[in-house]
Design a protein around this motif. Structure first.
Motif, PDB file in Angstrom:
ATOM      1  N   ARG A 138      44.483 -60.470-123.659  1.00 57.71           N
ATOM      2  CA  ARG A 138      44.041 -60.005-124.979  1.00 57.71           C
ATOM      3  C   ARG A 138      43.509 -58.577-124.910  1.00 57.71           C
ATOM      4  O   ARG A 138      43.793 -57.749-125.776  1.00 57.71           O
ATOM      5  CB  ARG A 138      42.958 -60.950-125.524  1.00 57.71           C
ATOM      6  CG  ARG A 138      43.497 -62.262-126.054  1.00 57.71           C
ATOM      7  CD  ARG A 138      42.471 -62.945-126.950  1.00 57.71           C
ATOM      8  NE  ARG A 138      41.212 -63.182-126.268  1.00 57.71           N
ATOM      9  CZ  ARG A 138      40.947 -64.282-125.563  1.00 57.71           C
ATOM     10  NH1 ARG A 138      41.857 -65.239-125.466  1.00 57.71           N
ATOM     11  NH2 ARG A 138      39.779 -64.429-124.976  1.00 57.71           N
ATOM     12  N   LYS A 198      46.441 -56.190-124.565  1.00 55.75           N
ATOM     13  CA  LYS A 198      47.173 -56.049-125.828  1.00 55.75           C
ATOM     14  C   LYS A 198      46.434 -55.124-126.783  1.00 55.75           C
ATOM     15  O   LYS A 198      47.044 -54.248-127.421  1.00 55.75           O
ATOM     16  CB  LYS A 198      47.369 -57.430-126.458  1.00 55.75           C
ATOM     17  CG  LYS A 198      48.145 -57.399-127.775  1.00 55.75           C
ATOM     18  CD  LYS A 198      48.315 -58.798-128.348  1.00 55.75           C
ATOM     19  CE  LYS A 198      49.077 -58.751-129.674  1.00 55.75           C
ATOM     20  NZ  LYS A 198      49.212 -60.110-130.269  1.00 55.75           N
ATOM     21  N   GLN A 199      45.119 -55.287-126.907  1.00 48.91           N
ATOM     22  CA  GLN A 199      44.337 -54.423-127.790  1.00 48.91           C
ATOM     23  C   GLN A 199      44.376 -52.974-127.323  1.00 48.91           C
ATOM     24  O   GLN A 199      44.524 -52.048-128.140  1.00 48.91           O
ATOM     25  CB  GLN A 199      42.888 -54.924-127.844  1.00 48.91           C
ATOM     26  CG  GLN A 199      42.732 -56.291-128.479  1.00 48.91           C
ATOM     27  CD  GLN A 199      41.332 -56.856-128.296  1.00 48.91           C
ATOM     28  OE1 GLN A 199      40.470 -56.221-127.679  1.00 48.91           O
ATOM     29  NE2 GLN A 199      41.100 -58.059-128.818  1.00 48.91           N
ATOM     30  N   THR A 200      44.277 -52.756-126.019  1.00 48.79           N
ATOM     31  CA  THR A 200      44.335 -51.388-125.491  1.00 48.79           C
ATOM     32  C   THR A 200      45.702 -50.773-125.741  1.00 48.79           C
ATOM     33  O   THR A 200      45.818 -49.593-126.111  1.00 48.79           O
ATOM     34  CB  THR A 200      44.022 -51.400-123.989  1.00 48.79           C
ATOM     35  OG1 THR A 200      42.744 -52.010-123.776  1.00 48.79           O
ATOM     36  CG2 THR A 200      44.003 -49.998-123.421  1.00 48.79           C
ATOM     37  N   HIS A 201      46.758 -51.568-125.558  1.00 44.60           N
ATOM     38  CA  HIS A 201      48.117 -51.078-125.782  1.00 44.60           C
ATOM     39  C   HIS A 201      48.329 -50.706-127.247  1.00 44.60           C
ATOM     40  O   HIS A 201      48.940 -49.668-127.572  1.00 44.60           O
ATOM     41  CB  HIS A 201      49.115 -52.155-125.338  1.00 44.60           C
ATOM     42  CG  HIS A 201      50.549 -51.726-125.403  1.00 44.60           C
ATOM     43  ND1 HIS A 201      51.397 -52.130-126.408  1.00 44.60           N
ATOM     44  CD2 HIS A 201      51.272 -50.903-124.603  1.00 44.60           C
ATOM     45  CE1 HIS A 201      52.588 -51.602-126.218  1.00 44.60           C
ATOM     46  NE2 HIS A 201      52.536 -50.845-125.124  1.00 44.60           N
ATOM     47  N   GLU A 202      47.833 -51.515-128.159  1.00 43.46           N
ATOM     48  CA  GLU A 202      47.962 -51.215-129.591  1.00 43.46           C
ATOM     49  C   GLU A 202      47.190 -49.948-129.946  1.00 43.46           C
ATOM     50  O   GLU A 202      47.663 -49.122-130.744  1.00 43.46           O
ATOM     51  CB  GLU A 202      47.457 -52.402-130.410  1.00 43.46           C
ATOM     52  CG  GLU A 202      48.341 -53.640-130.304  1.00 43.46           C
ATOM     53  CD  GLU A 202      47.733 -54.846-131.002  1.00 43.46           C
ATOM     54  OE1 GLU A 202      46.542 -54.750-131.404  1.00 43.46           O
ATOM     55  OE2 GLU A 202      48.428 -55.872-131.127  1.00 43.46           O
ATOM     56  N   ARG A 203      46.030 -49.762-129.349  1.00 45.12           N
ATOM     57  CA  ARG A 203      45.246 -48.563-129.631  1.00 45.12           C
ATOM     58  C   ARG A 203      45.966 -47.313-129.133  1.00 45.12           C
ATOM     59  O   ARG A 203      45.947 -46.257-129.786  1.00 45.12           O
ATOM     60  CB  ARG A 203      43.874 -48.699-128.971  1.00 45.12           C
ATOM     61  CG  ARG A 203      42.880 -47.624-129.366  1.00 45.12           C
ATOM     62  CD  ARG A 203      41.462 -48.003-128.994  1.00 45.12           C
ATOM     63  NE  ARG A 203      41.310 -48.310-127.582  1.00 45.12           N
ATOM     64  CZ  ARG A 203      41.091 -49.541-127.115  1.00 45.12           C
ATOM     65  NH1 ARG A 203      41.001 -50.572-127.936  1.00 45.12           N
ATOM     66  NH2 ARG A 203      40.958 -49.743-125.823  1.00 45.12           N
ATOM     67  N   HIS A 206      49.215 -46.958-128.898  1.00 49.54           N
ATOM     68  CA  HIS A 206      50.349 -46.715-129.796  1.00 49.54           C
ATOM     69  C   HIS A 206      49.897 -46.014-131.074  1.00 49.54           C
ATOM     70  O   HIS A 206      50.625 -45.168-131.624  1.00 49.54           O
ATOM     71  CB  HIS A 206      51.062 -48.030-130.128  1.00 49.54           C
ATOM     72  CG  HIS A 206      52.188 -48.332-129.199  1.00 49.54           C
ATOM     73  ND1 HIS A 206      53.313 -47.562-129.116  1.00 49.54           N
ATOM     74  CD2 HIS A 206      52.349 -49.325-128.285  1.00 49.54           C
ATOM     75  CE1 HIS A 206      54.132 -48.056-128.211  1.00 49.54           C
ATOM     76  NE2 HIS A 206      53.567 -49.129-127.679  1.00 49.54           N
ATOM     77  N   VAL A 207      48.698 -46.354-131.540  1.00 48.89           N
ATOM     78  CA  VAL A 207      48.187 -45.683-132.738  1.00 48.89           C
ATOM     79  C   VAL A 207      47.964 -44.204-132.462  1.00 48.89           C
ATOM     80  O   VAL A 207      48.314 -43.332-133.271  1.00 48.89           O
ATOM     81  CB  VAL A 207      46.877 -46.359-133.204  1.00 48.89           C
ATOM     82  CG1 VAL A 207      46.212 -45.538-134.313  1.00 48.89           C
ATOM     83  CG2 VAL A 207      47.158 -47.767-133.687  1.00 48.89           C
ATOM     84  N   THR A 257      56.392 -44.050-127.175  1.00 51.41           N
ATOM     85  CA  THR A 257      56.332 -45.461-126.772  1.00 51.41           C
ATOM     86  C   THR A 257      55.745 -45.573-125.368  1.00 51.41           C
ATOM     87  O   THR A 257      56.013 -44.735-124.506  1.00 51.41           O
ATOM     88  CB  THR A 257      57.729 -46.100-126.791  1.00 51.41           C
ATOM     89  OG1 THR A 257      58.576 -45.380-125.881  1.00 51.41           O
ATOM     90  CG2 THR A 257      58.319 -46.065-128.184  1.00 51.41           C
ATOM     91  N   THR A 287      55.404 -48.408-122.336  1.00 47.62           N
ATOM     92  CA  THR A 287      55.767 -49.720-121.794  1.00 47.62           C
ATOM     93  C   THR A 287      54.854 -50.020-120.615  1.00 47.62           C
ATOM     94  O   THR A 287      54.660 -49.169-119.744  1.00 47.62           O
ATOM     95  CB  THR A 287      57.229 -49.743-121.338  1.00 47.62           C
ATOM     96  OG1 THR A 287      58.063 -49.339-122.427  1.00 47.62           O
ATOM     97  CG2 THR A 287      57.626 -51.135-120.874  1.00 47.62           C
ATOM     98  N   GLU A 321      56.581 -52.273-124.980  1.00 42.17           N
ATOM     99  CA  GLU A 321      55.981 -53.602-124.966  1.00 42.17           C
ATOM    100  C   GLU A 321      55.130 -53.781-123.701  1.00 42.17           C
ATOM    101  O   GLU A 321      55.271 -53.046-122.724  1.00 42.17           O
ATOM    102  CB  GLU A 321      57.060 -54.696-124.999  1.00 42.17           C
ATOM    103  CG  GLU A 321      57.936 -54.674-126.229  1.00 42.17           C
ATOM    104  CD  GLU A 321      57.177 -55.110-127.475  1.00 42.17           C
ATOM    105  OE1 GLU A 321      56.203 -55.890-127.323  1.00 42.17           O
ATOM    106  OE2 GLU A 321      57.531 -54.668-128.569  1.00 42.17           O
TER     107      GLU A 321
END
Length: 745
Positions: free
Chosen positions: A455, A458-463, A465-466, A472, A474, A508
């Motif tokens: 989790r 995932k949160q770090t990856h989404e941040r 991407h923002v 991108t 990966t 991803e």
């Protein structure tokens, strides 16, 4: 320090006055004074220390002798009383008026026994004596006759001796029983600490008809001490033959019974010094050969040494004066030596700055060592992490690889900062910047469950991407490991996961466990082969090593092994050889520079290239070692291992045949094999056969009976039992599980 230079033509009024002869003399006086003071302090200090040792030795000798005399007196007194009680029991057993028939035939007979039981009149050591005929409801004493229930519940109320236990002990004991001192309430009023001693009648009989119960006041056991001065402090303890405290005395600064039972052993040196309850004590011990009981005194050193301290008060006053003088001397020395010390401190500060500047290089080197699997123990990691300014406080490790489309230094810095600034309790992440172009490696040390870690990632990856906009990112995620030398495997898994971006999609988070769990585990059980590779490498057995590596390569090619599984297998080879290289580093320091590391595994794209590169390196180094190292015993072991690998399918194999093949005795090869491998020859052969059977069950459709024969067994039912004992499931269940794992890929 630079001093101003006086010009030759300057006015003399401004010139510094030249030192006079008196001032020079004072300086010389102080130097000699310092020398004399130092010379005086040294012998005084040595004499004081030697005198203290002498006095301490005399005190210890006095304490030892006095306590031993007291213990010997106590032992003789208690032994004599215990012997008297045994003699009383013998006299009761031999008295015709006290036989079970004589005592129980009528009420008048029971009354006549009372004077006969009054043996305690001549022995004040005994508080009460009771006689019991087994199976009868009465207890006979010198003062009365009691019913058992009334005696134990109303007359003498024991805190931890119930009526049922009391009856059982009286009716069933065949050997003497001692109950250590315990609180007993007499007639529901007075409390007394009693020791209970039970003897069967007659003594030594396997079928006694009665029991004698002696009640002894705890105070009477220690009432024979005449040395009152030693009894004022510390403890005197009596242990029975089972190490239980029968009774003890507690003086000033003495210890409680529970602490003595837990921390003080009845057996040990006759005189010793022990730490009990945070304080130091003199301990004396004496053991009775008659009863097996131990008698121990515990004297607080603080109390014993008090007279010495009083005698040294005057000496300490003198030392205080000397110390004050020494303080003045130290002040002078500090002023004289200030400049050299300041220069030394400046040098240390400069060295500290250099160390700080090298932290970055040390950090990179440490992280690379982890990724390569070069650090094998927590002790080594803790030693190196302090130098690099890193911290790995948790038990689990996982490697992450982030791939970015553009090799922009600013963008790499941003990604590294976001990933390493976890802010999560139980997680630290460090970035390895000097990776291949477009990739950043991260080593995470964590105590988080894998779901919680996923989790966070995932949160770090989404941040990211923002903040990245159209870019991108990966991320490949390896599996979690607790063994430090398996971090390199996690790196391979993360790199393999990134390669699946063409299937899973770029941008991803791709955990390795989601793409190849079944195959990864399936090709990871190569322990015995890797041990053989490491052994052959250390011994420089080039030809045998080539054969083993060829077998591994053929196995990979025959099974259609995917590239990542071949990387795992080659990583195991690298790891096995790395251990051998470490053991040979002093003798062959060039080995570590000539052997590929885990990073090399990422440079190949075909199985053949990968295996060939590892094989070539192993063979090259093996030949170098072979020229220097030949050990007859280990060469024989290598021959045995090779023979076992090639003859496991022979159902007629035996240790005798192996011994004949090597021209050695069976006892010699059995002992040597056990010493070097930790297993017997048959255990090792069984492990090889089970491993081959697992492979055939997973990779072929051959019937179980055929597989049994192919691995050297002739009895199918016996093999199934051995297989289930070793693996945990039957061969059929194992094949079914392996097929299900293969079908889920």
């Amino acid at each position: 320090m630079y001093l101003p230079v006086q010009r030759a033509d300057a006015p003399q009024a401004n010139a510094a006055p030249k030192p006079t002869a008196a001032a020079a003399g004072r300086r010389m006086f102080y130097k000699y004074l310092l020398s004399f003071v130092l010379v005086l302090l040294l012998p005084i200090g040595l004499l004081g220390y030697y005198g203290k040792l002498q006095v301490s030795g005399l005190i210890q000798h006095y304490v030892d002798k006095s306590n031993q005399d007291m213990l010997n007196q106590l032992k003789e007194s208690v032994d004599a009383r215990l012997l008297e009680m045994n003699q009383i029991a013998a006299r009761i057993a031999g008295n015709p008026n006290l036989t079970p028939y004589a005592v129980t035939k009528d009420a008048y007979s029971a009354y006549l026994t009372k004077p006969l039981l009054d043996y305690k009149i001549s022995n004040d050591f005994i508080h009460e004596l009771l006689y019991y005929v087994r199976g009868e409801p009465l207890l006979y004493s010198s003062v009365s006759t009691y019913r058992l229930s009334s005696f134990i519940n109303d007359i003498y109320q024991y805190k931890n001796w119930t009526e049922s236990a009391f009856r059982r002990d009286l009716d069933t004991m065949v050997k003497p029983i001692l109950r250590t001192a315990e609180e007993v309430t007499f007639m529901s009023a007075a409390k007394e600490s009693l020791v209970s001693y039970l003897l069967p009648l007659p003594l030594g009989s396997q079928h006694p008809y009665g029991t004698v119960l002696f009640l002894i006041k705890e105070a009477s056991l220690l009432g024979y001490l005449k040395n009152e001065e030693l009894g004022r402090s510390g403890n005197t303890i009596i242990f029975d033959e089972r190490g239980r405290i029968v009774t003890y005395s507690k003086g000033e600064q003495g210890l409680d019974k529970e602490m003595l039972q837990q921390q003080l052993a009845p057996d040990g040196e006759i005189f010793s010094i022990a730490s009990l309850g945070g304080s130091r004590y003199y301990v004396n011990r004496l053991k009775s050969e008659l009863t097996g009981w131990s008698y121990v005194t515990v004297s607080p050193i603080e109390a014993v040494m008090q007279p010495i301290r009083q005698a040294l008060v005057q000496w300490l006053r003198i030392l205080v004066a000397i110390l004050l003088l020494g303080g003045a001397v130290i002040l002078i020395l500090m002023k004289v030596n200030y400049e050299p010390i300041r220069a030394l401190l400046a040098s240390h500060r400069e060295l500290g700055l250099k160390v700080e500047r090298s932290r970055s290089a040390l950090r990179e080197h440490l992280l690379m060592g982890l990724l390569r699997g070069e650090i094998g123990s927590r002790e080594e990691l803790e030693e190196r992490e302090g130098e690099a300014g890193l911290r790995f406080p948790y038990s689990s490790f996982v490697v992450l690889l982030a791939e970015i489309p553009e090799d922009d230094p600013a963008w790499r810095t941003l990604v590294t900062a976001q990933m390493t600034a976890s802010g999560e309790e139980g997680l630290v992440v460090y970035g390895k910047e000097s990776m291949d172009s477009g990739r950043i490696g991260f080593v995470a040390c964590t105590s988080l469950p894998e779901e919680t870690f996923a989790r966070w990632l995932k949160q770090t990856h989404e941040r990211l991407h923002v903040e990245a906009g159209r870019k991108t990112i990966t991320v490949g995620v390896g599996r979690f490991y607790e063994q430090l030398d398996q971090i390199g495997r996690s790196f391979i898994e993360a790199s393999t996961a990134i390669d699946y971006k063409l299937i899973r999609g770029a941008g991803e988070v791709i955990p390795f466990r989601d793409i190849a769990t079944g195959q990864a585990y399936r090709y990871s059980d190569n322990t015995q082969q890797m041990e053989q590779v490491g052994y052959l490498f250390r011994e420089g057995k080039t030809e045998q090593l080539i054969q083993v590596l060829q077998q591994i390569a053929e196995r990979i090619n025959r099974g259609g092994t995917p590239l990542f599984a071949a990387r795992f297998l080659c990583y195991d080879i690298i790891h096995a050889v790395a251990k051998a290289v470490e053991s040979l580093k002093q003798e062959f320091p060039e080995l570590t520079e000539r052997f590929p590391d885990v990073m090399t595994l990422m440079e190949f794209h075909t199985v053949e290239e990968l295996v060939q590169r590892i094989s070539d390196s192993c063979i090259e180094l093996c030949k170098a070692i072979e020229q220097h190292q030949r050990r007859p015993a280990e060469r024989q072991l290598a021959e045995m291992l090779a023979y076992l690998q090639t003859h496991y399918a022979d159902s007629s194999f035996s240790v005798q045949r192996l011994a004949e093949h090597l021209s050695l005795s069976t006892s010699y090869i059995s002992r040597m094999f056990k010493e070097h491998t930790g297993q017997t020859i048959l255990e090792y052969m069984h492990a090889i056969r089970i491993a081959e059977a697992k492979r055939l069950l997973a990779e072929t459709d051959a019937p179980v009976k055929e597989i049994v024969a192919s691995v050297g067994y002739y009895d199918t039912s016996s093999f199934i039992r051995k297989f289930k004992f070793a693996v945990g499931v039957t061969p059929g269940e194992y094949r079914k599980t392996a097929r299900m794992e293969a079908g889920s890929r």
